[in-house]
Design a protein around this motif. Structure first.
Motif: not given
Lengths: 326, 326
Positions: A154, A178-179, A181, A184-190, B119, B135-136, B138, B184-187
């Motif tokens: 990622y 965040s991560f 693939p 363009r698309f982002w997630g798994e934010s911490k 969030r 998904h969470l 930011t 999971r991943f957004w954009g």
């Protein structure tokens, strides 16, 4: 928060500042917050250029300047600023670029002010004339930096969202990770590093330089802000109570959501004349790029939001600082 | 902003409110902001349950209640609230659930208050005991609703980020649309509907019910907020100057970033006794779910942040309202 001291092992370049408005062949009042990287055998810089009048303390607009260098110290600024490549109807300006080479591609992250909030963006370019827009966040976010390679398949980014409403109107912002693939698309934010984790911050912490890889972990030079209400007229603004300094932390190589250590003190804080006075916003050292060559880290930074400076440090020493107390 | 009138074709259910704290078999002070959907042959509701004391106007905490119904009108509340399924270390509470069935799976979107901002989350469940967190976001964001199917290969969501810093400290928020290959991943985020696009809002607009598909487009019932500083003591708070009402718009079926039309007036505004008085926050109608059956749209909504109500309308009439001026 009292006096801050820079780490003795961080050496300021004797020719600082290395780039100012006087080096720019088109209207320029303030030159700051650049991205720097090595690309195609030379150093490339994209800097924020606020034009208007430095003497009259007036900003009329912002564009992005481009410069090249053989050694990372002497810079030649190109004759034209970059084109505005975002065509969102409510866009106001692009600023605060960061550069990274990822899988051979030059990527630029940036902030975009719009009439509906501040968005963080990612674009790619080969020639600095044509840009491909890859991602724009929802508002408010800023200070995206990308890792220079994928981790566990990622892409990874750090950013500083602005949860002012959720923090009851306070300006108190943290570093998030965040991560993606595909960028363009982002997630798994911490949440990665919070203000309360940094002894020399009481207002906000945010990404500075894109992380650099060492055998001990990802070395991240970040910015930290402390506010002292007793600070008054200081630069252009009637009341500028903030101080910006640089900190350093180390993230696990395989799981960069894990902070291996944070150095308990600032590594670079406003101390010299050009870091504490004479600018748009005094008391500002804002780190924006670390370039590792052999064992030397070149730390490019903003000084008083007015000019661009350089400091250097040994990479193993910086890593050691992070791990000292862990 | 003056008086608002509901659309005459929207019929309030004679038994309103259909669910209150008195229906809940565990501590409950306020029951509001639910998600509703049809799943497994019956209606399912997950509602926000603030416990403490209604009489003493005191909230001690928030959990999520679960209820089932054969007809969408008479509800039976389960004996226990849902478990807290988010284990972020700084999580405070989950609230404002929305439900949608997507590719046969029951998905719940929700807001998560944390010590570092608000969030927006997405989770799935089959039994309301075990949840998979997908998904969470930011911070700050809230009010995510999911489209009930992919559009052009991507999942779609609406949300209301809180760009308070970027809007110079103002509480002035808009509806945004984003896309995802996998939830999971957004954009690909875009501003969809801004406050200034809605004649009966001057503060914020946000998603309400998950969009429902019609042959003319995606029908979206949203919430709109106007502020009048002259409004004073009104409900529990010393000064409650806001009014919440419901609006309706239609999005293009194939390209939901295109707004085909917005009805120029509110379709459901606080008018009846239980919508303007007697609650935690008066003058609130907050639409949270539209269920389409044959040609009837059941609009579930919150009244005065205290109880859950139902109104109905003909789907073709609502679509017609959106297209009237376009």
């Amino acid at each position: 928060m009292g006096e801050l001291r820079s780490y003795a092992g961080v050496k300021r370049h004797s020719g600082n500042p290395i780039l100012t408005r006087k080096d720019v062949p088109y209207p320029s009042a303030l030159v700051f917050n650049p991205g720097v990287c090595k690309y195609g055998g030379r150093y490339v810089m994209v800097f924020r250029n606020d034009y208007g009048s430095f003497e009259e303390q007036r900003i009329e607009g912002t564009n992005l300047g481009l410069a090249f260098s053989e050694d990372g110290i002497e810079w030649e600024v190109s004759s034209e600023p970059l084109p505005m490549f975002v065509d969102e109807p409510d866009a106001i300006r692009i600023y605060d670029p960061r550069l990274v080479v990822l899988e051979g591609k030059l990527l630029m992250t940036f902030a975009l002010d719009t009439f509906h909030g501040i968005r963080a963006g990612i674009a790619s370019t080969e020639d600095f004339k044509n840009f491909e827009l890859i991602h724009l966040s929802t508002p408010d976010s800023r200070n995206i930096v990308l890792f220079p390679r994928k981790v566990n398949g990622y892409h990874v980014r750090l950013e500083k969202p602005f949860p002012m409403y959720g923090r009851l109107g306070m300006e108190r912002f943290d570093i998030w990770i965040s991560f993606s693939p595909d960028l363009r698309f982002w997630g798994e934010s911490k949440l990665l590093l919070a203000v309360e984790d940094v002894s020399f911050a009481n207002c906000k912490v945010g990404p500075g330089a894109p992380p650099i890889e060492t055998d001990k972990g990802w070395l991240v030079i970040f910015h930290a802000v402390d506010v002292d209400p007793s600070r008054g007229k200081n630069g252009w603004e009637d009341k500028w109570t903030k101080r910006y300094s640089a900190g350093v932390m180390l993230l696990d190589l395989e799981d960069p959501t894990k902070v291996l250590g944070v150095h308990e003190q600032s590594i670079l804080a406003p101390e010299t004349e050009y870091e504490i006075s004479g600018g748009f916003r005094n008391n500002v050292v804002f780190p924006i790029r670390a370039v590792l060559e052999n064992e030397e880290v070149k730390i490019y930074h903003d000084a008083v939001d007015t000019a661009i400076c350089l400091a250097t440090a040994n990479v193993n020493e910086l890593v050691g600082l992070c791990l000292k107390n862990s």
